[in-house]
Motif scaffolding. Structure first.
Motif, PDB file in Angstrom:
ATOM      1  N   ARG A 150      15.402 -64.991 -84.940  1.00 17.05           N
ATOM      2  CA  ARG A 150      14.594 -64.327 -83.919  1.00 17.05           C
ATOM      3  C   ARG A 150      13.118 -64.233 -84.318  1.00 17.05           C
ATOM      4  NH1 ARG A 150      16.101 -58.184 -83.082  1.00 17.05           N
ATOM      5  NH2 ARG A 150      18.169 -59.095 -82.831  1.00 17.05           N
ATOM      6  N   TYR A 151      12.845 -64.305 -85.614  1.00 17.75           N
ATOM      7  CA  TYR A 151      11.478 -64.199 -86.107  1.00 17.75           C
ATOM      8  C   TYR A 151      10.746 -65.538 -86.099  1.00 17.75           C
ATOM      9  CZ  TYR A 151      13.304 -59.720 -87.695  1.00 17.75           C
ATOM     10  OH  TYR A 151      13.881 -58.467 -87.742  1.00 17.75           O
ATOM     11  N   ARG A 152      11.443 -66.605 -85.711  1.00 18.34           N
ATOM     12  CA  ARG A 152      10.869 -67.963 -85.748  1.00 18.34           C
ATOM     13  C   ARG A 152      10.187 -68.186 -87.091  1.00 18.34           C
ATOM     14  NH1 ARG A 152      14.104 -69.384 -82.123  1.00 18.34           N
ATOM     15  NH2 ARG A 152      13.000 -71.349 -81.769  1.00 18.34           N
ATOM     16  N   PRO A 153      10.928 -68.024 -88.175  1.00 19.07           N
ATOM     17  CA  PRO A 153      10.321 -68.049 -89.506  1.00 19.07           C
ATOM     18  C   PRO A 153       9.825 -69.428 -89.910  1.00 19.07           C
ATOM     19  CG  PRO A 153      12.700 -68.071 -89.689  1.00 19.07           C
ATOM     20  CD  PRO A 153      12.386 -67.875 -88.231  1.00 19.07           C
ATOM     21  N   ARG A 154       8.877 -69.436 -90.815  1.00 18.52           N
ATOM     22  CA  ARG A 154       8.403 -70.696 -91.385  1.00 18.52           C
ATOM     23  C   ARG A 154       9.346 -71.178 -92.486  1.00 18.52           C
ATOM     24  NH1 ARG A 154       2.695 -69.445 -93.935  1.00 18.52           N
ATOM     25  NH2 ARG A 154       2.522 -68.340 -91.956  1.00 18.52           N
ATOM     26  N   GLN A 155      10.164 -70.234 -93.016  1.00 17.52           N
ATOM     27  CA  GLN A 155      11.109 -70.559 -94.080  1.00 17.52           C
ATOM     28  C   GLN A 155      12.142 -69.444 -94.167  1.00 17.52           C
ATOM     29  OE1 GLN A 155       9.249 -70.913 -97.942  1.00 17.52           O
ATOM     30  NE2 GLN A 155      10.911 -72.129 -98.805  1.00 17.52           N
TER      31      GLN A 155
END
Length: 233
Positions: A109-114
């Protein structure tokens, strides 16, 4: 009627054999699944994460750390990586399958980079074999990739600890299996924190742990910071 019975049966047999001689269809591969959560108590942690997000919105496209208590208790995470937008979404006592089950709440949900994952420690302690840890690792990667096909993932190795020294052989086997699997995957790293946490005799370094001999102290996290930092993107 009997003269016609044998030929009819023979013809039926030939037709049946011909039908079975055609090309076979290979079943489509089944996506790995991790199964249900290990405990219903994690729902409370997910509600806590949602409340924290409402009070203090997380950074855009963070590096998400998730997994069990070794992540949850990393209270200096932001201080240790001040030039990185890190987000701690560890929930103590959890197993690898729990991170898969709650992948949206703790990661996607955080659209993380990693995505950085520490899990498997509690799995081995609960009696789940190394092969199951491997299968659950595959399921976690598949779940993250479903929503975020290109996001880098890193698996932090199961740490040795004095309290679980008798589980070290199973931990080592699980780490070896996951390491080999990660090497075959695109964009997936295996971070070996386990080897540096052992002394010259192959025993967990007691000075890295707190009074419970299971969870790390400041020196333990300082070591992790040095090992993990080069993998952050």
């Amino acid at each position: 009627m009997r003269p016609f019975t044998a030929p009819a049966l023979l013809l039926a047999a030939v037709l049946s054999a011909c039908a079975g001689a055609g090309p076979t269809t290979t079943p489509a591969p089944v996506a790995p699944t991790a199964g249900a959560v290990s405990s219903p108590q994690w729902a409370e942690d997910m509600a806590r994460f949602a409340a924290e997000d409402a009070r203090n919105p997380p950074p855009a496209h963070p590096i998400v750390f998730t997994g069990s208590s070794s992540v949850r208790m990393w209270q200096t995470l932001a201080e240790d990586f001040p030039d990185r937008p890190v987000l701690n979404r560890g929930f103590g006592g959890s197993q690898l399958r729990d991170a898969t089950w709650y992948a949206d709440e703790v990661a996607t949900r955080y659209r993380p980079r990693q995505v950085m994952l520490y899990a498997g420690d509690n799995d081995i302690d609960a009696g789940r074999p190394p092969q199951r840890v491997l299968a659950d690792f595959r399921a976690f990667v598949a779940r993250i990739r479903r929503d975020l096909p290109r996001v880098p993932i890193a698996y932090i190795a199961i740490k040795p600890s004095p309290a679980r020294f008798d589980q070290l052989p199973a931990q080592r086997e699980a780490n070896a299996l996951v390491k080999a699997e990660a090497a075959r995957m695109d964009g997936v790293d295996f971070i070996d924190v386990a080897t540096p946490m052992l002394d010259a005799d192959g025993r967990p370094r007691a000075e890295l742990f707190g009074d419970d001999h299971l969870h790390m102290n400041a020196r333990g996290y300082a070591l992790w910071r040095e090992i993990v930092a080069p993998y952050l993107r």
